[in-house]
Design an enzyme around this catalytic site. Sequence first.
Site, PDB file in Angstrom:
ATOM      1  N   ASP A 202       0.871  -1.176   0.000  1.00 26.85           N
ATOM      2  CA  ASP A 202       0.000   0.000   0.000  1.00 26.85           C
ATOM      3  C   ASP A 202       0.905   1.223   0.000  1.00 26.85           C
ATOM      4  OD1 ASP A 202      -2.325   1.759   0.396  1.00 26.85           O
ATOM      5  OD2 ASP A 202      -3.336  -0.097   0.942  1.00 26.85           O
ATOM      6  N   HIS A 263      -2.747   3.223  -4.712  1.00 27.05           N
ATOM      7  CA  HIS A 263      -2.145   2.790  -3.440  1.00 27.05           C
ATOM      8  C   HIS A 263      -0.713   2.286  -3.632  1.00 27.05           C
ATOM      9  CE1 HIS A 263      -5.526   3.420  -0.782  1.00 27.05           C
ATOM     10  NE2 HIS A 263      -6.329   2.828  -1.634  1.00 27.05           N
ATOM     11  N   ASP A 326      -8.550  -0.632  -6.141  1.00 25.79           N
ATOM     12  CA  ASP A 326      -9.452   0.316  -5.475  1.00 25.79           C
ATOM     13  C   ASP A 326      -8.849   1.719  -5.427  1.00 25.79           C
ATOM     14  OD1 ASP A 326      -7.479  -0.733  -3.731  1.00 25.79           O
ATOM     15  OD2 ASP A 326      -8.525   0.097  -2.006  1.00 25.79           O
ATOM     16  N   GLU A 327      -9.733   2.682  -5.318  1.00 26.44           N
ATOM     17  CA  GLU A 327      -9.394   4.076  -4.994  1.00 26.44           C
ATOM     18  C   GLU A 327      -8.205   4.606  -5.808  1.00 26.44           C
ATOM     19  OE1 GLU A 327     -10.864   4.165  -0.361  1.00 26.44           O
ATOM     20  OE2 GLU A 327      -8.861   3.370  -0.718  1.00 26.44           O
ATOM     21  N   TRP A 393     -16.777  -4.200  -1.585  1.00 28.72           N
ATOM     22  CA  TRP A 393     -16.537  -3.533  -0.291  1.00 28.72           C
ATOM     23  C   TRP A 393     -17.352  -2.263  -0.129  1.00 28.72           C
ATOM     24  CZ3 TRP A 393     -13.955   1.253   0.708  1.00 28.72           C
ATOM     25  CH2 TRP A 393     -13.437   1.902  -0.430  1.00 28.72           C
ATOM     26  N   PHE A 419     -13.479  -4.520  10.371  1.00 32.30           N
ATOM     27  CA  PHE A 419     -13.179  -4.675  11.794  1.00 32.30           C
ATOM     28  C   PHE A 419     -12.239  -3.584  12.311  1.00 32.30           C
ATOM     29  CE2 PHE A 419     -14.142  -9.543  12.222  1.00 32.30           C
ATOM     30  CZ  PHE A 419     -15.469  -9.273  11.937  1.00 32.30           C
ATOM     31  N   TRP A 470      -8.029  -3.041   8.396  1.00 30.97           N
ATOM     32  CA  TRP A 470      -7.122  -1.996   7.884  1.00 30.97           C
ATOM     33  C   TRP A 470      -6.388  -1.415   9.081  1.00 30.97           C
ATOM     34  CZ3 TRP A 470      -6.658  -2.333   2.868  1.00 30.97           C
ATOM     35  CH2 TRP A 470      -7.718  -2.864   2.129  1.00 30.97           C
ATOM     36  N   GLU A 472      -4.386   1.402   9.686  1.00 24.55           N
ATOM     37  CA  GLU A 472      -3.894   2.772   9.876  1.00 24.55           C
ATOM     38  C   GLU A 472      -3.751   3.107  11.359  1.00 24.55           C
ATOM     39  OE1 GLU A 472      -6.368   1.997   7.783  1.00 24.55           O
ATOM     40  OE2 GLU A 472      -6.405   3.310   6.018  1.00 24.55           O
TER      41      GLU A 472
HETATM   42  C1  ACM Z   1     -10.815  -0.491   0.544  1.00 19.31           C
HETATM   43  O1  ACM Z   1     -11.299  -0.415   1.686  1.00 19.31           O
HETATM   44  N1  ACM Z   1     -10.198   0.561   0.010  1.00 19.31           N
HETATM   45  C2  ACM Z   1     -10.889  -1.709  -0.242  1.00 19.31           C
END
Ligand code: ACM
Length: 542
Positions: A202, A263, A326-327, A393, A419, A470, A472
């Site tokens: 990422d 990402h 994604d994104e 998602w 989660f 995730w 972060e």
């Molecule tokens: C995502 O939560 N960007 C897959």
Amino acid sequence: MNKFIILIISGLIYVLVAEQIAAANSVQIIPQPNEIIIGEGSFTLSKNTRIMFLGQKEAGKIAKILAELLNKSTENGFKVYKFTDAKSTILFQLEKKLTINPGAYTVNIKKRKIIISSSTSQGLFYGFQTLRQLLPATVEGKGSMALGCEIPCVTIKDAPRYGYRGLHLDVSRHFFDKYFIMKYIDMMAMYKYNKFHWHLTDDQGWRVEIKKYPLLTKVGAFRVESNGNSTGGFYTQDEIKEVVAYARERFVDIIPEIEMPGHSVAVLAAYPDLSCSGGPFTVPTNWGIFYDVFCAGNDSVYHFMKDVLAEIIPLFPYKYIHIGGDECKKTRWKRCVKCQQKIRQEGLKDEQELQSYFIHSIEEYLQSKGKEIIGWDEILEGGISSTATIMSWRGTKGGIAAAQKGNWVIMTPGSHCYFNYYQGNPLEEPQGVGNGRFLPLQKVYTFDPTPKELAPEYAKFILGGQANVWSEHIDSNDLVEYMVFPRALAMIECLWTQPQHKNYQLFEQKIHAHYIRMNQYGISFSRSADKESTKKKIMESK
Ligand code: ACM
Ligand code: ZN
């Protein structure tokens, strides 16, 4: 009948019913099995109990897992034998019959014999996990279980609802070493999860050794925080192989995720020429969606990606590679000469189609190597091939659309499956966790991977579901466990148990027995679900 006989019969009935209630109360299995018949009496585990196997030697391997668990918890010397008749036996039996569902198994507990049978090793392994939960919680500790314990007589016939029962972990935003990954896999296997989605790359960190591109780990695996400290880490290829083999023994397939075309700032920090602007970049220390992504007009990017994947493919034997998707902001592509030239040259309509072009070329390469792709639902934009699997998602819409096209789908909507969202009153949760959204245990339990609005003829395209973590705001092993447990227990009942056998009241009772079990095992689970402040927040959010 005289009064005395009536009294004796009533007394006997009372004892029998009380015994059955006690047995039912000691059967607190998660995920809830699909058929349980409570019998009478119990099996006593003693030092003379023989652990045996019948059928191919694979059955012996599963029997050995039980022997090792018991030897650790009782400090006894249980061994595994080929089947002969013995007084007190736990028998693992690999049957020669065809089953459609490879996770199906039977556990039959009689007073003198326990038989675990399945036509697959995987089924036997799940039978073992079920038996494990019928043993005292002290079986999870070291030297803490006394022999002579009673296992209630029951017959359990069970099989999973879905073949894909996934848990994900983001090791880019924060790095978790291979020992923790192995523990994560153990915890998954204990609750019959079978797919580990390893989010390896990422913006904030590249986590896998690629021999052809050493800067990916030298530069891309570390970031300098505002206090001047460098943080990060990566797995060597040998470590990856070790983890994959470990997971395989526990019937967990690993799906590596290599993010593209977005990402990817950690890569661009190491190899800036792969961007549209040429950089320079540093590995970011903040979170969010970044404008700088791979240049989709530059042929070197495609060569680079294929080289990387050529090293990834032999590390991961499972058929899927997750390519992210994604994104991905298209801002740079709009102004990039190379990207615009690629759009014209390939007759593409716009930047959405450029993203599809990018994904298709990677998919074509992976297919030529015998792999299939999974991508986040954004890869639907601009068109997908018939062989791509979608991870839905952003709600279930993408998954529904993909299933209606005949594509395979894994459901993981943020509403029920993230989660990293907080699970109690945010003021009482560990500081900083939560990503601003509330996902209590109770809500996880309501998840159904097959949306009601999907017509039955398309429901077969739903492979299953997955919970995502995730990282972060999750920077320690304990915090991962806190965020995942007990919500992973609620999730697995959504993925394993047929809807008619799910029951939240029963789940809430069972979970207390599992708190004790998880405590013995050494899982730092959360108790937020029991707090009044959580219950109040649930009421407010309705
Ligand atoms: C995502 O939560 N960007 C897959
Ligand atoms: Zn470009």
